[in-house]
Each structure stands twice: as structure tokens, then as C-alpha cells.
Design a protein around this motif. Structure first.
Motif, short mmCIF file in Angstrom:
data_model
loop_
_atom_site.label_atom_id
_atom_site.label_comp_id
_atom_site.label_asym_id
_atom_site.label_seq_id
_atom_site.Cartn_x
_atom_site.Cartn_y
_atom_site.Cartn_z
N PRO A 137 0.83 -1.22 0.00
CA PRO A 137 0.00 0.00 0.00
C PRO A 137 0.86 1.26 0.00
O PRO A 137 1.82 1.37 0.77
CB PRO A 137 -0.80 -0.13 1.31
N LEU A 138 0.55 2.17 -0.91
CA LEU A 138 1.26 3.44 -1.04
C LEU A 138 2.75 3.25 -1.32
O LEU A 138 3.56 4.17 -1.11
CB LEU A 138 1.08 4.29 0.23
N GLY A 139 3.12 2.06 -1.77
CA GLY A 139 4.52 1.80 -2.09
C GLY A 139 5.42 1.63 -0.89
O GLY A 139 6.65 1.62 -1.01
N LEU A 140 4.81 1.44 0.30
CA LEU A 140 5.62 1.39 1.53
C LEU A 140 6.48 0.14 1.60
O LEU A 140 7.61 0.19 2.12
CB LEU A 140 4.69 1.48 2.75
N LEU A 141 5.96 -0.98 1.09
CA LEU A 141 6.77 -2.20 1.11
C LEU A 141 7.99 -2.02 0.21
O LEU A 141 9.09 -2.49 0.54
CB LEU A 141 5.94 -3.40 0.66
N GLY A 142 7.80 -1.34 -0.91
CA GLY A 142 8.93 -1.07 -1.80
C GLY A 142 10.01 -0.25 -1.12
O GLY A 142 11.21 -0.51 -1.27
N VAL A 143 9.59 0.75 -0.35
CA VAL A 143 10.55 1.58 0.38
C VAL A 143 11.31 0.74 1.41
O VAL A 143 12.54 0.86 1.55
CB VAL A 143 9.83 2.75 1.08
N ALA A 144 10.58 -0.12 2.10
CA ALA A 144 11.23 -0.99 3.10
C ALA A 144 12.22 -1.93 2.43
O ALA A 144 13.33 -2.16 2.95
CB ALA A 144 10.16 -1.76 3.86
N SER A 164 9.43 0.21 -6.71
CA SER A 164 8.34 1.16 -6.79
C SER A 164 7.43 0.80 -7.95
O SER A 164 7.77 -0.05 -8.78
CB SER A 164 8.89 2.58 -6.99
N VAL A 165 6.29 1.47 -8.01
CA VAL A 165 5.37 1.26 -9.13
C VAL A 165 6.03 1.62 -10.44
O VAL A 165 5.89 0.90 -11.45
CB VAL A 165 4.08 2.09 -8.92
N ASN A 166 6.78 2.70 -10.46
CA ASN A 166 7.47 3.10 -11.69
C ASN A 166 8.53 2.09 -12.11
O ASN A 166 8.71 1.81 -13.30
CB ASN A 166 8.11 4.48 -11.53
N GLU A 167 9.22 1.52 -11.14
CA GLU A 167 10.22 0.51 -11.47
C GLU A 167 9.55 -0.77 -11.97
O GLU A 167 10.11 -1.49 -12.80
CB GLU A 167 11.11 0.22 -10.26
N MET A 168 8.35 -1.06 -11.50
CA MET A 168 7.60 -2.20 -12.02
C MET A 168 7.20 -1.95 -13.47
O MET A 168 7.18 -2.88 -14.30
CB MET A 168 6.36 -2.44 -11.17
N LYS A 169 6.91 -0.71 -13.82
CA LYS A 169 6.59 -0.38 -15.21
C LYS A 169 7.80 -0.63 -16.10
O LYS A 169 7.67 -1.18 -17.20
CB LYS A 169 6.14 1.08 -15.31
#
Length: 247
Positions: A137-144, A164-169
Motif C-alpha cells: 500500500p502506497l509503495g511502503l513495502l517497496g521503500v522498506a 516502486s510502481v514506476n520501477e515495475m513499469k
């Protein structure tokens, strides 16, 4: 994943035939009105889906437009380019950064029945992939994950992203571009040609084709038989010393 694969019997390859396919592939700007036979198009699309891709998650979709009315509207969304307006087939090649969870399940369900599923493969798709690709949610797991990667990476090599969502793109687009290249080479091998177009109004393309909300239009591919005036100039490339580095 280091699953042991069964040995394959490799076919004989004629590199000169492959060289002819690669060297004769050009971005064709004008096509004849000759249709591509269904069997040829289906074969090319199947070969496209055999492209290498991240974790075999196949994050792509192909939207094939052949009906004249819709093709005409799509050609206008491609800014009226000659390649788009003359091609008998237009294919929207769409990256899907959002299908990894579903495709992880499919990877297990579609494992060859005659082969035992290796435990490392099952672990990857059930436990590792849900952590690796999930941004939370809100990219928080990606930050962690990025923070943990920075710390662990001080002492040993670690995967760096996607965080991040952008890196997934970016992740999905890289695999999708490989599939697009397979498709273009397959068309050329069958005697047909293509033109990958980045010049299009993505909002209009999405609306016309009713594309998935999170799908990314990587390119619209025009395909068909090359017209005599379909190639505008001689092909050239920069000096290899500028681009290729041996270390």
C-alpha cells in the motif's frame, strides 16, 4: 532459479538465414493492401510469446486490430503515420506490470505435467515472487525493501529493485520489448514487414481498444507486406567502437 531442466535436442541452425532475417528487417513506412494470412499471424504471435522474460511471468498482452473501421481510428490515434494508415494489421503491444501475481499462479499451474515441480520453483512463485514484486500500500513495502537492500548490499550482492510502481513499469516494459522484437523478426521470416511506432496518442489508443487501466502501450506495431516505396532510406548504424565495449 536453478531447476534442472531435461536435456533438449537442438535443431541445426543456419546462421546465414538468420542473418538475412535480421539484416532485411526494416521499419517499413508503407504497406500493400495484401492481408497477412491468419495462420502466419498466429505463428508470429506465438513466436513473440516465446521471448525471454523476467521470471517467466510474461508481463505482456497483444491487441490485434484488423477490422477496417477500428484500424482506421487507431491509425489516426497514431497521428496518421503512413505506416499506420496503410498497414492491414495494427498490433498494440501492451506491458502489464500488474499481472505478476496472477501469472505467478499460472506459472505453477502450467508447469509441464510430465515433469516433477522442483521445490525451489514452487518456493519462488509462492513465497519469493510475492515479496519481490509487491510494492505494498502506497509503495511502503517497496521503500522498506529498498532500505533493506541498501543495508544488506554493503556486504554482498543483492537484487536492486523493483522498488516502486514506476520501477515495475520499467520491469514489465523490458520483457515486453523483447517479445516485440521476436514478433518483428517472425514477421520478416515469413516474408512480411513491420514498423514499431512510439508516436501515438496513448489516451486515445487506450479508449479505442478498451485497454486495461494499468497496461502500458509499449508500441503500436504496423504489419503487412512491404510496398515498393515502403523503405525511405538506406540503413546505417553508428561505429561499433562507439557502442560496444570489450572489458
Amino acid at each position: 532459479m536453478n531447476a534442472k531442466a531435461a536435456p533438449l535436442s537442438l535443431p541445426e541452425i543456419d546462421v546465414e538465414e538468420f542473418r538475412k532475417v535480421v539484416r532485411s528487417r526494416r521499419s517499413v513506412r508503407r504497406f500493400t493492401d495484401e492481408p497477412i494470412p491468419d495462420a502466419v499471424l498466429e505463428d508470429c504471435l506465438e513466436l513473440a510469446t516465446l521471448a525471454p522474460n523476467s521470471s517467466n511471468l510474461q508481463p505482456w498482452e497483444f491487441f490485434v486490430v484488423r477490422t477496417p473501421e477500428l484500424r482506421g481510428k487507431l491509425a489516426q490515434a497514431c497521428l496518421g503515420q503512413n505506416a499506420a494508415t496503410t498497414a492491414p494489421v495494427l498490433i498494440a503491444i501492451v506491458a502489464r506490470p500488474d499481472t505478476w501475481r496472477k501469472h505467478a499462479r499460472l506459472a505453477l499451474e502450467n508447469w509441464p505435467k510430465e515433469e516433477k515441480l522442483p521445490s525451489i520453483v514452487e518456493k519462488y512463485y509462492k513465497k519469493i515472487a510475492p515479496i519481490h514484486y509487491n510494492q505494498g500500500p502506497l509503495g511502503l513495502l517497496g521503500v522498506a525493501k529498498k532500505t533493506a537492500g541498501l543495508v544488506v548490499g554493503l556486504s554482498r550482492p543483492v537484487p536492486r529493485g523493483p522498488y516502486s510502481v514506476n520501477e515495475m513499469k520499467v520491469w514489465a516494459t523490458k520483457s515486453t520489448a523483447l517479445a516485440a522484437e521476436n514478433l518483428m523478426l517472425a514477421l520478416r521470416a515469413h516474408g512480411y514487414d513491420s514498423c514499431p511506432m512510439e508516436g501515438f496518442d496513448e489516451c486515445r489508443v487506450r479508449k479505442l481498444l478498451n485497454l486495461p487501466r494499468k497496461g502500458l502501450v509499449t508500441m503500436v506495431l504496423a504489419a503487412g507486406r512491404r510496398a515498393e516505396n515502403g523503405v525511405y532510406n538506406r540503413q546505417y548504424r553508428f561505429d561499433q567502437e562507439t557502442l560496444i565495449h570489450y572489458l
